[in-house]
Design a protein around this motif. Structure first.
Motif, mmCIF file in Angstrom:
data_model
loop_
_atom_site.group_PDB
_atom_site.id
_atom_site.type_symbol
_atom_site.label_atom_id
_atom_site.label_comp_id
_atom_site.label_asym_id
_atom_site.label_seq_id
_atom_site.Cartn_x
_atom_site.Cartn_y
_atom_site.Cartn_z
ATOM 1 N N LEU A 187 55.272 18.890 25.250
ATOM 2 C CA LEU A 187 56.782 18.813 25.362
ATOM 3 C C LEU A 187 57.289 18.153 26.318
ATOM 4 O O LEU A 187 58.263 17.640 26.521
ATOM 5 C CB LEU A 187 57.357 20.527 25.470
ATOM 6 N N SER A 188 56.489 18.430 27.636
ATOM 7 C CA SER A 188 56.850 17.635 28.838
ATOM 8 C C SER A 188 56.654 16.081 28.453
ATOM 9 O O SER A 188 57.601 15.319 28.998
ATOM 10 C CB SER A 188 55.789 17.952 29.933
ATOM 11 N N GLU A 189 55.704 15.799 27.694
ATOM 12 C CA GLU A 189 55.493 14.326 27.590
ATOM 13 C C GLU A 189 56.641 13.632 26.396
ATOM 14 O O GLU A 189 56.909 12.610 26.579
ATOM 15 C CB GLU A 189 54.123 14.021 27.054
ATOM 16 N N THR A 190 56.771 14.422 25.578
ATOM 17 C CA THR A 190 57.731 13.873 24.413
ATOM 18 C C THR A 190 59.105 14.288 24.212
ATOM 19 O O THR A 190 59.960 14.008 23.756
ATOM 20 C CB THR A 190 56.928 14.259 23.106
ATOM 21 N N ARG A 206 61.298 17.915 30.233
ATOM 22 C CA ARG A 206 60.960 19.002 31.332
ATOM 23 C C ARG A 206 61.695 20.322 30.937
ATOM 24 O O ARG A 206 61.025 21.514 30.996
ATOM 25 C CB ARG A 206 61.182 18.755 32.834
ATOM 26 N N GLN A 207 63.005 20.222 30.396
ATOM 27 C CA GLN A 207 63.496 21.153 30.107
ATOM 28 C C GLN A 207 63.028 22.502 28.764
ATOM 29 O O GLN A 207 63.070 23.342 28.840
ATOM 30 C CB GLN A 207 65.178 20.861 29.772
ATOM 31 N N SER A 208 62.697 21.270 27.809
ATOM 32 C CA SER A 208 61.981 21.891 26.509
ATOM 33 C C SER A 208 60.705 22.764 27.019
ATOM 34 O O SER A 208 60.419 23.448 26.485
ATOM 35 C CB SER A 208 61.844 20.796 25.575
ATOM 36 N N VAL A 233 57.728 28.147 28.411
ATOM 37 C CA VAL A 233 57.180 29.120 29.228
ATOM 38 C C VAL A 233 58.382 30.149 29.291
ATOM 39 O O VAL A 233 57.616 31.287 29.011
ATOM 40 C CB VAL A 233 57.297 28.385 30.436
ATOM 41 N N LEU A 234 59.610 30.108 29.122
ATOM 42 C CA LEU A 234 60.498 31.356 28.931
ATOM 43 C C LEU A 234 60.137 32.110 27.654
ATOM 44 O O LEU A 234 60.307 33.244 27.674
ATOM 45 C CB LEU A 234 61.802 30.934 29.150
ATOM 46 N N VAL A 266 54.188 22.938 34.368
ATOM 47 C CA VAL A 266 55.153 22.068 34.250
ATOM 48 C C VAL A 266 55.633 21.019 35.285
ATOM 49 O O VAL A 266 55.617 19.901 35.292
ATOM 50 C CB VAL A 266 56.495 22.815 33.655
ATOM 51 N N PHE A 267 55.895 21.763 36.712
ATOM 52 C CA PHE A 267 55.786 21.065 37.875
ATOM 53 C C PHE A 267 54.875 19.972 38.229
ATOM 54 O O PHE A 267 55.183 18.991 38.545
ATOM 55 C CB PHE A 267 55.978 22.224 38.857
#
Length: 242
Positions: A73-76, A79-81, A86-87, A144-145
Protein backbone atom coordinates in the motif's frame (compact mmCIF):
# COMPACT_ATOMS: atom_id res chain seq x y z
CA UNK A 1 3.77 -33.87 5.98
CA UNK A 2 6.45 -32.37 8.25
CA UNK A 3 6.29 -28.94 9.87
CA UNK A 4 9.14 -27.45 7.83
CA UNK A 5 7.44 -28.23 4.53
CA UNK A 6 4.11 -26.95 5.83
CA UNK A 7 5.69 -23.64 6.84
CA UNK A 8 7.35 -23.21 3.45
CA UNK A 9 4.07 -23.96 1.66
CA UNK A 10 2.26 -21.56 4.01
CA UNK A 11 4.62 -18.72 3.08
CA UNK A 12 4.11 -19.34 -0.64
CA UNK A 13 0.34 -19.68 -0.28
CA UNK A 14 -0.17 -16.67 2.01
CA UNK A 15 2.04 -14.27 0.03
CA UNK A 16 0.42 -15.42 -3.21
CA UNK A 17 -2.99 -14.72 -1.68
CA UNK A 18 -1.94 -11.18 -0.75
CA UNK A 19 -0.85 -10.47 -4.33
CA UNK A 20 -4.04 -12.01 -5.75
CA UNK A 21 -6.22 -10.01 -3.35
CA UNK A 22 -4.51 -6.88 -4.63
CA UNK A 23 -4.69 -7.99 -8.26
CA UNK A 24 -8.43 -8.60 -8.26
CA UNK A 25 -9.74 -6.34 -5.48
CA UNK A 26 -7.21 -3.52 -5.35
CA UNK A 27 -6.49 -1.83 -2.05
CA UNK A 28 -9.91 -2.96 -0.78
CA UNK A 29 -8.65 -6.52 -1.10
CA UNK A 30 -5.61 -5.69 1.04
CA UNK A 31 -7.87 -4.17 3.68
CA UNK A 32 -9.90 -7.40 3.64
CA UNK A 33 -6.71 -9.43 3.98
CA UNK A 34 -5.69 -7.33 6.99
CA UNK A 35 -8.93 -8.27 8.75
CA UNK A 36 -8.53 -11.96 7.90
CA UNK A 37 -4.84 -12.16 8.84
CA UNK A 38 -5.22 -10.20 12.08
CA UNK A 39 -7.97 -12.44 13.44
CA UNK A 40 -6.41 -15.71 12.25
CA UNK A 41 -2.90 -14.83 13.48
CA UNK A 42 -4.15 -14.03 16.98
CA UNK A 43 -5.70 -17.50 17.19
CA UNK A 44 -2.92 -19.38 15.43
CA UNK A 45 -0.25 -17.91 17.73
CA UNK A 46 -1.54 -20.18 20.51
CA UNK A 47 -0.16 -23.21 18.66
CA UNK A 48 3.46 -24.13 19.42
CA UNK A 49 5.42 -26.34 17.00
CA UNK A 50 8.96 -27.55 16.42
CA UNK A 51 10.46 -26.66 13.04
CA UNK A 52 13.94 -25.97 11.66
CA UNK A 53 15.44 -26.95 15.01
CA UNK A 54 13.49 -24.28 16.91
CA UNK A 55 10.43 -24.15 19.14
CA UNK A 56 8.10 -21.55 17.68
CA UNK A 57 4.54 -20.33 17.69
CA UNK A 58 2.42 -20.28 14.58
CA UNK A 59 0.90 -17.04 13.36
CA UNK A 60 4.27 -15.55 12.38
CA UNK A 61 3.67 -15.88 8.65
CA UNK A 62 0.16 -14.45 8.80
CA UNK A 63 1.37 -11.57 10.94
CA UNK A 64 4.28 -10.98 8.57
CA UNK A 65 1.77 -10.74 5.72
CA UNK A 66 0.27 -7.63 7.37
CA UNK A 67 3.66 -5.94 6.93
CA UNK A 68 3.62 -7.03 3.30
CA UNK A 69 0.20 -5.38 2.98
CA UNK A 70 1.37 -2.03 4.38
CA UNK A 71 4.49 -2.11 2.20
CA UNK A 72 2.44 -2.75 -0.94
CA UNK A 73 0.00 0.00 0.00
CA UNK A 74 2.85 2.39 0.78
CA UNK A 75 4.46 1.64 -2.57
CA UNK A 76 1.37 1.69 -4.79
CA UNK A 77 -1.36 3.65 -3.01
CA UNK A 78 0.43 6.02 -0.66
CA UNK A 79 1.10 6.54 3.03
CA UNK A 80 -2.51 7.36 3.90
CA UNK A 81 -3.73 4.02 2.55
CA UNK A 82 -1.03 2.14 4.48
CA UNK A 83 -1.97 3.90 7.73
CA UNK A 84 -5.62 3.04 7.06
CA UNK A 85 -4.68 -0.65 6.92
CA UNK A 86 -2.95 -0.30 10.29
CA UNK A 87 -6.08 1.31 11.76
CA UNK A 88 -8.24 -1.47 10.32
CA UNK A 89 -5.98 -4.06 11.99
CA UNK A 90 -6.23 -2.32 15.36
CA UNK A 91 -10.03 -2.02 15.20
CA UNK A 92 -10.39 -5.62 14.02
CA UNK A 93 -8.32 -7.02 16.90
CA UNK A 94 -10.13 -4.88 19.48
CA UNK A 95 -13.60 -5.89 18.33
CA UNK A 96 -12.59 -9.56 18.04
CA UNK A 97 -11.39 -9.56 21.65
CA UNK A 98 -14.75 -8.22 22.84
CA UNK A 99 -16.74 -10.69 20.73
CA UNK A 100 -14.65 -13.75 21.62
CA UNK A 101 -14.71 -12.93 25.33
CA UNK A 102 -18.49 -12.47 25.27
CA UNK A 103 -18.82 -16.13 24.22
CA UNK A 104 -17.40 -17.19 27.58
CA UNK A 105 -20.17 -15.38 29.49
CA UNK A 106 -22.90 -17.71 28.27
CA UNK A 107 -24.02 -20.78 30.20
CA UNK A 108 -23.80 -23.75 27.80
CA UNK A 109 -26.70 -26.11 27.24
CA UNK A 110 -26.32 -29.64 28.62
CA UNK A 111 -26.08 -30.96 25.06
CA UNK A 112 -23.34 -28.51 24.08
CA UNK A 113 -19.99 -30.02 23.12
CA UNK A 114 -18.09 -27.03 21.76
CA UNK A 115 -18.07 -24.61 24.71
CA UNK A 116 -15.29 -26.34 26.72
CA UNK A 117 -12.96 -26.35 23.72
CA UNK A 118 -13.74 -22.72 22.89
CA UNK A 119 -13.23 -21.71 26.51
CA UNK A 120 -9.87 -23.50 26.68
CA UNK A 121 -8.69 -21.47 23.68
CA UNK A 122 -10.17 -18.05 24.23
CA UNK A 123 -9.87 -17.87 28.01
CA UNK A 124 -6.11 -17.62 27.48
CA UNK A 125 -6.19 -14.96 24.80
CA UNK A 126 -7.04 -11.59 26.45
CA UNK A 127 -3.48 -10.80 27.56
CA UNK A 128 -2.00 -12.16 24.35
CA UNK A 129 -4.41 -10.24 22.18
CA UNK A 130 -4.17 -7.02 24.19
CA UNK A 131 -0.39 -7.24 23.92
CA UNK A 132 -0.77 -7.95 20.22
CA UNK A 133 -2.96 -4.87 19.67
CA UNK A 134 -0.60 -2.50 21.46
CA UNK A 135 2.53 -3.89 19.82
CA UNK A 136 0.79 -4.08 16.43
CA UNK A 137 -0.15 -0.40 16.62
CA UNK A 138 3.39 0.63 17.55
CA UNK A 139 5.37 -1.47 15.07
CA UNK A 140 3.02 -1.08 12.11
CA UNK A 141 2.99 2.70 12.50
CA UNK A 142 6.78 2.59 12.70
CA UNK A 143 6.96 0.34 9.64
CA UNK A 144 5.00 2.83 7.52
CA UNK A 145 7.10 5.71 8.88
CA UNK A 146 10.38 3.87 8.22
CA UNK A 147 9.29 2.82 4.72
CA UNK A 148 8.58 6.38 3.64
CA UNK A 149 11.64 7.78 5.42
CA UNK A 150 13.94 5.36 3.58
CA UNK A 151 12.07 6.08 0.35
CA UNK A 152 12.56 9.84 0.74
CA UNK A 153 16.28 9.43 1.51
CA UNK A 154 16.98 7.13 -1.45
CA UNK A 155 14.96 9.33 -3.80
CA UNK A 156 16.94 12.37 -2.69
CA UNK A 157 20.26 10.55 -3.20
CA UNK A 158 19.61 8.93 -6.58
CA UNK A 159 16.88 11.25 -7.95
CA UNK A 160 14.70 8.27 -8.83
CA UNK A 161 11.74 7.23 -6.69
CA UNK A 162 11.50 3.80 -8.35
CA UNK A 163 14.92 2.57 -7.24
CA UNK A 164 15.82 0.79 -4.00
CA UNK A 165 12.41 -0.79 -3.47
CA UNK A 166 14.20 -3.80 -1.95
CA UNK A 167 15.93 -1.50 0.56
CA UNK A 168 12.84 0.32 1.81
CA UNK A 169 10.88 -2.93 1.90
CA UNK A 170 13.46 -4.94 3.85
CA UNK A 171 14.89 -2.05 5.86
CA UNK A 172 11.53 -1.02 7.28
CA UNK A 173 10.20 -4.55 7.77
CA UNK A 174 13.29 -6.09 9.37
CA UNK A 175 13.59 -3.21 11.84
CA UNK A 176 9.88 -3.29 12.63
CA UNK A 177 9.87 -7.06 13.05
CA UNK A 178 12.70 -6.86 15.59
CA UNK A 179 10.71 -4.38 17.67
CA UNK A 180 7.61 -6.53 17.22
CA UNK A 181 9.29 -9.76 18.34
CA UNK A 182 10.95 -8.17 21.37
CA UNK A 183 7.99 -6.09 22.57
CA UNK A 184 5.34 -8.77 22.02
CA UNK A 185 7.33 -11.55 23.68
CA UNK A 186 7.95 -9.56 26.83
CA UNK A 187 4.44 -8.03 26.95
CA UNK A 188 2.69 -11.37 26.43
CA UNK A 189 4.91 -13.77 28.37
CA UNK A 190 6.72 -11.74 31.06
CA UNK A 191 6.21 -13.51 34.38
CA UNK A 192 5.21 -16.72 32.63
CA UNK A 193 8.64 -17.76 31.33
CA UNK A 194 12.15 -17.14 32.66
CA UNK A 195 14.29 -14.42 31.07
CA UNK A 196 16.45 -17.00 29.26
CA UNK A 197 13.36 -18.59 27.71
CA UNK A 198 12.01 -15.18 26.69
CA UNK A 199 15.26 -14.33 24.94
CA UNK A 200 15.21 -17.69 23.14
CA UNK A 201 11.67 -16.94 21.94
CA UNK A 202 12.79 -13.50 20.72
CA UNK A 203 15.77 -15.00 18.90
CA UNK A 204 13.87 -17.83 17.22
CA UNK A 205 10.96 -15.55 16.38
CA UNK A 206 13.19 -12.94 14.77
CA UNK A 207 15.09 -15.55 12.76
CA UNK A 208 11.74 -16.62 11.31
CA UNK A 209 10.77 -13.02 10.59
CA UNK A 210 14.07 -12.43 8.78
CA UNK A 211 13.18 -15.16 6.30
CA UNK A 212 9.52 -14.14 5.97
CA UNK A 213 10.56 -10.51 5.44
CA UNK A 214 13.16 -11.30 2.78
CA UNK A 215 10.79 -13.65 0.98
CA UNK A 216 8.05 -11.02 0.70
CA UNK A 217 10.23 -8.74 -1.49
CA UNK A 218 9.24 -10.42 -4.79
CA UNK A 219 5.58 -9.96 -3.84
CA UNK A 220 6.07 -6.20 -3.44
CA UNK A 221 7.78 -5.98 -6.83
CA UNK A 222 4.94 -7.95 -8.45
CA UNK A 223 2.33 -5.74 -6.78
CA UNK A 224 4.08 -2.58 -8.00
CA UNK A 225 4.20 -3.98 -11.53
CA UNK A 226 0.50 -4.84 -11.35
CA UNK A 227 -0.28 -1.34 -10.11
CA UNK A 228 1.66 0.31 -12.95
CA UNK A 229 0.04 -1.99 -15.49
CA UNK A 230 -3.46 -1.27 -14.17
CA UNK A 231 -2.89 2.49 -14.22
CA UNK A 232 -1.56 2.36 -17.77
CA UNK A 233 -4.65 0.44 -18.90
CA UNK A 234 -7.11 2.91 -17.39
CA UNK A 235 -8.48 4.80 -20.36
CA UNK A 236 -9.03 8.52 -19.88
CA UNK A 237 -12.59 9.71 -19.78
CA UNK A 238 -13.70 10.88 -23.13
CA UNK A 239 -14.26 14.61 -23.46
CA UNK A 240 -17.86 15.74 -23.83
CA UNK A 241 -18.90 16.79 -27.28
CA UNK A 242 -19.10 20.56 -27.82
Amino acid sequence: MNNELLLILSILFIYTCVVLFYRFLGKTGLYCWTVLATIAANIEVLIVVDAFGMEQTLGNILFASTFLVTDILSETEGRQSANKAVLIGIITSSVFILISQSWLLYTPNDNDWAAPAIASVFSNTPRLMLSSIIVYAIVQAFDVFAYHTIWAKTTMLCKDSQKFLWLRNNGSTLTSQFFNTFLYTFAAFWGIYELKTLMNIVLSGYVIFIFTSLLDTPAVYIARKLSIHQKENVSPKSSPLL
